[in-house]
Design an enzyme around this catalytic site. Structure first.
Site, PDB file in Angstrom:
ATOM      1  N   HIS A 192       2.382   5.340  11.802  1.00  0.00           N
ATOM      2  CA  HIS A 192       1.129   5.906  12.105  1.00  0.00           C
ATOM      3  C   HIS A 192       1.065   7.136  12.840  1.00  0.00           C
ATOM      4  CE1 HIS A 192      -1.195   1.950  11.390  1.00  0.00           C
ATOM      5  NE2 HIS A 192      -0.597   2.423  10.277  1.00  0.00           N
TER       6      HIS A 192
ATOM      7  N   ASP B 267       4.481  -4.897   2.970  1.00  0.00           N
ATOM      8  CA  ASP B 267       4.026  -3.818   3.787  1.00  0.00           C
ATOM      9  C   ASP B 267       4.903  -3.590   5.004  1.00  0.00           C
ATOM     10  OD1 ASP B 267       2.479  -2.080   5.429  1.00  0.00           O
ATOM     11  OD2 ASP B 267       0.776  -3.476   5.440  1.00  0.00           O
TER      12      ASP B 267
ATOM     13  N   GLU C 257      -5.185   1.533   2.240  1.00  0.00           N
ATOM     14  CA  GLU C 257      -5.161   0.199   3.128  1.00  0.00           C
ATOM     15  C   GLU C 257      -5.477   0.605   4.535  1.00  0.00           C
ATOM     16  OE1 GLU C 257      -2.617  -2.366   5.621  1.00  0.00           O
ATOM     17  OE2 GLU C 257      -2.632  -0.289   5.356  1.00  0.00           O
TER      18      GLU C 257
ATOM     19  N   HIS D  22       0.756  -1.368   0.069  1.00  0.00           N
ATOM     20  CA  HIS D  22      -0.081   0.001   0.085  1.00  0.00           C
ATOM     21  C   HIS D  22       0.957   1.130  -0.091  1.00  0.00           C
ATOM     22  CE1 HIS D  22       0.432   1.240   4.371  1.00  0.00           C
ATOM     23  NE2 HIS D  22       0.634   0.118   4.450  1.00  0.00           N
TER      24      HIS D  22
ATOM     25  N   ASP E  11       6.074   2.529   6.872  1.00  0.00           N
ATOM     26  CA  ASP E  11       4.629   2.182   6.693  1.00  0.00           C
ATOM     27  C   ASP E  11       3.787   3.170   5.451  1.00  0.00           C
ATOM     28  OD1 ASP E  11       2.346   0.786   6.770  1.00  0.00           O
ATOM     29  OD2 ASP E  11       1.753   1.659   8.631  1.00  0.00           O
TER      30      ASP E  11
END
Length: 548
Positions: free
Chosen positions: A382, A305, A277, A222, A243
């Site tokens: 994140h 990923d 994603e 992704h 990520d």
């Protein structure tokens, strides 16, 4: 598309309970849905924990099927989508962890499909390993610095959130990057795959097989990124270096090497960069369902990923749940054959933890090698701190995944026209052009020269999967290093013998030979008709070559 049209709106705060109550996050970016809530499936273990954290606001729907104990069907307000994503990451370390559906019936269907295909797929393939010449020729050409450069380029976007302008721009950036690598290839195309309901398209690059089979091999990861520490996802800084810029950069380096060597596969290869994603595998689910509906004969899928944070002593962690056991064993054999210097372990990742689950749901064989056992993976993802310095400002770990991905693709896709496993098919003839503007040419004298480009047979070449460099004018002869003296080396066209002196590799823009690995093909001068030979690599225009 699995969800109804989503529009931006204003939301209110949600009180967090339990171990995550100290987070500053309320709900997310402010997404509301017109008239209808979203149907969602998630692992029953995750549902129990998230239900508690959300104050029992998530209804649970019975699934009278084999999935009822493993998977839970629930319904939620679209405004909670980012919040669910946050909980999945913070509590369960799942990048994804749930899937979004457009109806209760589709949710139940998906839950059962995921369990029916839990360890096996509807497609079987003979996992032979017989492409050593090609794989061993490609592996030394993979470059950590190229992977690092792509990671840096993607992380430069303020964020790659699926609803943001920069998320959409990142898709175009990837498309343009892949198109540049494939320039001049008539068997390759790069396309944007648009989704209804959000800005960011996915990117698909297709390297067409030789036509002897309709089978397809897929490798993807992704492209989107998200910051779970703030409410305003549209404007939050989310570099997503690990990520998942790392996965896309890993795939990009594999593409670079395949294109540089004019690689021709037997099975079609599709390289994919998925949108959205982080909010329920939306992009990959669209694509996998679409391909299944078209009857695509996908024989294998690899998901990359997060590849660049080595959180443990293991080099690879192979996901065992919701993947194909036979293909996972194939990966282990590939590591033993080509990458025995690296170690691996296995792990469980949970329901829908990444895009491989979308393919698994459709019955396709999928595997996911991960950067570390889940609890030891990158804790900075994140957030605004998912930057390259967390991996030591290098792409050394991702480099290992580029090696594994290369072996996987070549061994599963095989080489065009190669029925005996020796990988010696040659592909199509093209001009081999110097940065000086001349083309490599061989005429009656059989002496390689640099001449004005004219597309005569003597100027049409191909670098075969077996490492030989042949001219269309003399198909039974190979470009050969015939002698060396001091800093130079002579080349000529001689009968093909398979010797090291006839083994060539295009490393970036430098054409190298196995017998003189410290020298590159060089034009001896700046004029029409200049001779060509070998010389130490000074990275000059008269030593730079590309297919035209």
């Amino acid at each position: 598309m699995k969800i109804k049209k989503l529009t931006a709106g204003v939301i209110t705060s949600l009180v967090l309970t339990g171990s995550l109550a100290t987070s500053s996050l309320s709900i997310g970016s402010g997404i509301t849905e017109e008239k209808q809530k979203l149907w969602v499936t998630m692992g029953s273990d995750a549902y129990a924990g998230i239900q508690q954290l959300m104050g029992n606001q998530l209804p649970k729907y019975n699934v009278s099927s084999l999935a009822q104990t493993d998977v839970t069907v629930t319904q939620l307000d679209p405004a909670h989508l980012d919040l669910i994503s946050y909980y999945m990451h913070a509590k369960y370390k799942r990048c994804g962890g749930f899937m979004v559906h457009d109806s209760y019936a589709d949710a139940v269907k998906a839950a059962n499909e995921m369990l029916v295909n839990k360890t096996e797929s509807l497609v079987t393939v003979d996992y032979t390993i017989d492409q050593q010449k090609v794989v061993n020729g490609f592996l030394p050409q993979l470059k950590e610095r190229d992977i690092r450069t792509t990671i840096e380029g993607m992380a430069d976007f303020h964020n790659r959130y699926y609803r943001s302008d920069t998320g959409e721009e990142a898709s175009s950036w990837i498309k343009n990057t892949w198109e540049r690598l494939a320039q001049g290839r008539t068997d390759t195309k790069v396309e944007l795959y648009s989704h209804s309901g959000w800005k960011q398209p996915s990117v698909i690059m297709t390297l067409q097989g030789d036509g002897s089979t309709d089978e397809v091999v897929v490798i993807g990861g992704h492209m989107d990124s998200i910051n779970h520490t703030v409410n305003d996802k549209l404007r939050a800084r989310a570099p997503g270096a690990d990520d998942n810029a790392s996965g896309i950069a890993t795939i990009t380096d594999v593409i670079k090497v395949m294109m540089a060597n004019n690689y021709k596969p037997k099975r079609t290869i599709k390289f994919m960069a998925y949108a959205a994603e982080e909010v329920g595998l939306l992009g990959s689910d669209d694509i996998a369902e679409d391909m299944k509906g078209q009857g695509a004969n996908v024989v294998g899928v690899m998901q990359l990923d997060m590849t660049n944070y080595q959180g443990s002593s293991y080099d690879y962690a192979l996901v065992t749940d919701y993947t194909n056991s036979a293909q996972n064993e194939f990966l282990k054999r590939l590591i033993g054959e080509y990458l025995s210097q690296y170690s691996y372990t296995t792990m469980r990742c949970g329901y829908a933890c990444s895009d491989h689950a979308s393919w698994h749901r459709q019955g396709y064989a999928a595997s996911m090698p991960f950067e570390a056992p889940m609890q030891q993976s990158n804790r900075y993802i994140h957030t605004a701190n998912d930057t390259l310095d967390k991996s030591g400002n290098n792409a050394n770990h991702a480099f290992k995944f580029a090696q594994l991905a290369t072996a996987f693709l070549v061994e599963l896709a095989k080489s065009a026209g190669d029925d005996d496993g020796d990988g010696d098919d040659q592909g199509e003839y093209k001009q081999f052009s110097s940065a000086l503007g001349f083309c490599l040419d061989v005429q009656d004298s059989k002496t390689p020269l640099a001449n004005d480009c004219s597309k005569t047979d003597g100027q049409l070449w191909m670098l075969g999967n077996d490492g030989t460099m042949k001219s269309k004018r003399y198909k039974d002869l190979c470009l050969t290093v015939t002698s060396s003296s001091g800093s130079s080396g002579s080349v000529a066209m001689e009968k093909c013998s398979g010797s090291n002196s006839q083994q060539w590799t295009l490393n970036g823009e430098a054409l190298m030979n196995d017998s003189l690995s410290d020298r590159v093909l060089t034009i001896y001068g700046y004029m029409q008709g200049a001779k060509v030979g070998m010389w130490y690599n000074w990275d000059q225009d008269y030593q730079r070559w590309s297919w035209k």
